[in-house]
Write a protein that holds these residues in place. Structure first.
Motif, PDB file in Angstrom:
ATOM      1  N   PHE A   1       0.826  -1.213   0.000  1.00  0.00           N
ATOM      2  CA  PHE A   1       0.000   0.000   0.000  1.00  0.00           C
ATOM      3  C   PHE A   1       0.858   1.259   0.000  1.00  0.00           C
ATOM      4  N   LEU A   2       1.877   1.287   0.883  1.00  0.00           N
ATOM      5  CA  LEU A   2       2.703   2.492   0.974  1.00  0.00           C
ATOM      6  C   LEU A   2       3.481   2.713  -0.322  1.00  0.00           C
ATOM      7  N   GLY A   3       4.002   1.649  -0.914  1.00  0.00           N
ATOM      8  CA  GLY A   3       4.727   1.795  -2.168  1.00  0.00           C
ATOM      9  C   GLY A   3       3.863   2.376  -3.263  1.00  0.00           C
ATOM     10  N   VAL A   4       2.639   1.844  -3.402  1.00  0.00           N
ATOM     11  CA  VAL A   4       1.722   2.355  -4.421  1.00  0.00           C
ATOM     12  C   VAL A   4       1.315   3.793  -4.104  1.00  0.00           C
ATOM     13  N   ALA A   5       0.980   4.058  -2.827  1.00  0.00           N
ATOM     14  CA  ALA A   5       0.522   5.392  -2.442  1.00  0.00           C
ATOM     15  C   ALA A   5       1.615   6.439  -2.635  1.00  0.00           C
ATOM     16  N   LEU A   6       2.833   6.148  -2.162  1.00  0.00           N
ATOM     17  CA  LEU A   6       3.940   7.081  -2.342  1.00  0.00           C
ATOM     18  C   LEU A   6       4.302   7.231  -3.814  1.00  0.00           C
ATOM     19  N   GLY A   7       4.274   6.115  -4.531  1.00  0.00           N
ATOM     20  CA  GLY A   7       4.590   6.164  -5.954  1.00  0.00           C
ATOM     21  C   GLY A   7       3.624   7.052  -6.707  1.00  0.00           C
ATOM     22  N   LEU A   8       2.319   6.887  -6.428  1.00  0.00           N
ATOM     23  CA  LEU A   8       1.317   7.721  -7.102  1.00  0.00           C
ATOM     24  C   LEU A   8       1.408   9.169  -6.640  1.00  0.00           C
ATOM     25  N   ALA A   9       1.587   9.365  -5.335  1.00  0.00           N
ATOM     26  CA  ALA A   9       1.613  10.728  -4.788  1.00  0.00           C
ATOM     27  C   ALA A   9       2.778  11.534  -5.337  1.00  0.00           C
ATOM     28  N   THR A  10       3.929  10.894  -5.468  1.00  0.00           N
ATOM     29  CA  THR A  10       5.121  11.629  -5.910  1.00  0.00           C
ATOM     30  C   THR A  10       5.431  11.410  -7.383  1.00  0.00           C
ATOM     31  N   GLY A  11       5.111  10.238  -7.911  1.00  0.00           N
ATOM     32  CA  GLY A  11       5.455   9.937  -9.298  1.00  0.00           C
ATOM     33  C   GLY A  11       4.599  10.672 -10.301  1.00  0.00           C
ATOM     34  N   ILE A  12       3.282  10.658 -10.113  1.00  0.00           N
ATOM     35  CA  ILE A  12       2.394  11.326 -11.066  1.00  0.00           C
ATOM     36  C   ILE A  12       2.614  12.826 -11.046  1.00  0.00           C
ATOM     37  N   THR A  13       2.638  13.410  -9.857  1.00  0.00           N
ATOM     38  CA  THR A  13       2.857  14.857  -9.781  1.00  0.00           C
ATOM     39  C   THR A  13       4.274  15.229 -10.201  1.00  0.00           C
ATOM     40  N   GLY A  14       5.234  14.349  -9.929  1.00  0.00           N
ATOM     41  CA  GLY A  14       6.594  14.605 -10.388  1.00  0.00           C
ATOM     42  C   GLY A  14       6.681  14.619 -11.898  1.00  0.00           C
ATOM     43  N   ALA A  15       6.037  13.655 -12.554  1.00  0.00           N
ATOM     44  CA  ALA A  15       6.019  13.627 -14.015  1.00  0.00           C
ATOM     45  C   ALA A  15       5.329  14.871 -14.574  1.00  0.00           C
ATOM     46  N   LEU A  16       4.217  15.261 -13.946  1.00  0.00           N
ATOM     47  CA  LEU A  16       3.522  16.482 -14.364  1.00  0.00           C
ATOM     48  C   LEU A  16       4.426  17.691 -14.212  1.00  0.00           C
ATOM     49  N   GLY A  17       5.182  17.746 -13.110  1.00  0.00           N
ATOM     50  CA  GLY A  17       6.081  18.864 -12.874  1.00  0.00           C
ATOM     51  C   GLY A  17       7.189  18.946 -13.910  1.00  0.00           C
ATOM     52  N   VAL A  18       7.766  17.788 -14.273  1.00  0.00           N
ATOM     53  CA  VAL A  18       8.820  17.775 -15.287  1.00  0.00           C
ATOM     54  C   VAL A  18       8.270  18.271 -16.621  1.00  0.00           C
ATOM     55  N   TRP A  19       7.121  17.735 -17.030  1.00  0.00           N
ATOM     56  CA  TRP A  19       6.514  18.151 -18.302  1.00  0.00           C
ATOM     57  C   TRP A  19       6.142  19.628 -18.272  1.00  0.00           C
ATOM     58  N   LEU A  20       5.487  20.055 -17.186  1.00  0.00           N
ATOM     59  CA  LEU A  20       5.065  21.444 -17.076  1.00  0.00           C
ATOM     60  C   LEU A  20       6.263  22.387 -17.070  1.00  0.00           C
TER      61      LEU A  20
END
Length: 454
Positions: free
Chosen positions: A282-301
């Motif tokens: 659960f923590l791996g998925v939650a942290l991955g989604l919380a930081t990975g998706i927004t991180g990818a958005l931040g890089v693209w943006l």
């Protein structure tokens, strides 16, 4: 032309021609996948740190060395000679060999029976990964028109948050399903197939250059390259700023999951049960989604913002990462101070977004101010300083702080790691100041580099 019949050289100028958009998209996407794989293999150890710590009986400072310094030392030492070969060698072949090496060493980590053996495995991963980014970014600069480079380089660097997401999510799920040893094997071996794909399908555009054009692009000794890069004020400031930003990011990475396990263990178990998962998954998925998706958005943006804003004022390449570094400080501290695990995970998305805005700006600038025949080495020097200060010292420093707060200050392991994460966040004022200072020289340095090309 290469073996596929595609023109690699502009017939009117004799210089390297930007690649057709279809192939460019394929090549950059493949290199993105490789970069993502490198961060998956690099970051998976962060979600596996707690069970490794208990099985091998390690202290937090050893976790810091294992996840940071051991990787960074050989990564940086190997990076410079590999980059020097990449300045004039076959970059796709270098990339393919590098991917195969780090993938095999990742798998080998699953057989470690002691701290020293695991340390050796992580060193091997570092050596392999040193061979990806300098030649890859040099290829991207050759493949891509100048007006698209910030967004294209940002697209490549989306591999950082996406790889981290997969490392955390897949690592957590594999930890619950098969244990930490098998997790290393599962994520390591598929990289060998991608290594073959890279070596066989990426094009080396320099093969079509005439001897005259190669001479015009320049060839320099190692000493000349160092001296040239050292004279470029913007390059110096960007390298140091990025290194201290990485100090914070990499320093936090190995201990964020440990923070949640130590401070929010009961709530994690309840949240995991709601989704039919164990705590680590659960923590791996939650942290991955919380930081990975927004991180990818931040890089693209960040890449899109840099391309657009720089058309009006090139100082935007320095302004964007400066402001992002400043905003990251209070938002991360807020995330580790709130008492609810779900709220802490939600708040992690904010610093993750801002901490990713700098990729396009930084790499476009450091490549843009460097002479073309020094670009791979310029990237390698950036990564050398970034990884020595950021990846080498960041996790070790936070680990030492955590041990001190936990034992000497008597806070216990949970409050100790929390205080270490808070105090290390204030280092973020250093990259803010350095990026902001680079606004004074960035226009002149980019214009000077452009005159050398004309």
């Amino acid at each position: 032309m290469d073996r596929s019949g595609v023109a690699l050289v502009d017939s009117s100028t004799g210089a390297i021609a930007p690649q057709p958009i279809g192939y460019r998209r394929y090549a950059v996407t493949l290199m993105l996948a490789l970069f993502m794989l490198s961060f998956l293999d690099r970051q998976i150890i962060n979600i596996l740190a707690e069970p490794i710590k208990h099985e091998l009986q390690l202290a937090d400072w050893q976790i810091g060395i294992m996840s940071g310094l051991a990787f960074a030392l050989l990564y940086t030492i190997a990076g410079i000679p590999i980059a020097r070969v990449a300045e004039h060698g076959n970059r796709p072949v270098i990339i393919g060999i590098a991917v195969a090496v780090w993938s095999l060493f990742t798998a080998v980590c699953g057989y470690a029976g002691s701290f020293v053996q695991l340390l050796a495995g992580r060193v091997g991963v570092g050596v392999g990964e040193a061979g990806l980014t300098p030649p890859a970014m040099s290829l991207i600069m050759d493949y891509t028109p100048a007006e698209k480079r910030a967004s294209t380089l940002a697209h490549y660097h989306i591999g950082v948050p996406l790889g981290s997401l997969m490392g955390l999510a897949l690592g957590g799920l594999l930890l619950d399903a098969v244990g930490w040893r098998s997790a290393f094997l599962v994520v390591g071996l598929p990289g060998v197939l991608l290594a073959l794909l890279a070596g066989l399908t990426l094009r080396e555009p320099r093969r079509g250059l005439s001897a005259r054009t190669i001479a015009a692009r320049g060839r320099s000794t190692f000493g000349e390259t160092v001296a040239t890069l050292a004279r470029i004020r913007t390059y110096r400031l960007f390298v140091l700023a990025t290194a201290f930003q990485a100090f914070v990011t990499y320093g936090h990475a190995p201990f964020t999951a440990s923070f949640f396990f130590r401070m929010h263990d009961g709530e994690l178990a309840r949240l995991a049960a709601t989704f039919g998962l164990e705590r680590a998954g659960f923590l791996g998925v939650a942290l991955g989604l919380a930081t990975g998706i927004t991180g990818a958005l931040g890089v693209w943006l960040g890449g899109q913002m840099a391309d657009r804003a720089s058309r009006r004022d090139v100082r935007a390449y320095a302004t964007i990462p400066a402001i992002a570094a400043l905003v990251t400080i209070p938002t991360y501290i807020a995330a580790v101070l709130v008492p609810q695990a779900w709220l802490a995970l939600a708040l992690m998305t904010i610093p993750s977004l801002f901490n990713s805005l700098w990729f396009g700006s930084v790499h476009t600038t450091q490549q843009g101010v460097a002479p073309p025949h020094m670009r791979a080495t310029a990237t390698a020097f950036l990564l050398l300083v970034l990884n020595l200060i950021g990846l080498g010292l960041g996790p070790l420093t936070v680990g030492l702080m955590s041990d001190w707060f936990s034992t000497s200050a008597g806070l216990g392991s949970g409050r100790g790691v929390q205080m270490a994460l808070i105090m290390s966040s204030f280092i973020g004022f250093v990259p803010f100041a350095l990026f902001w200072s680079a606004r004074r020289s960035i226009r002149a340095d980019l214009e000077t580099a452009q005159r050398h090309l004309s």
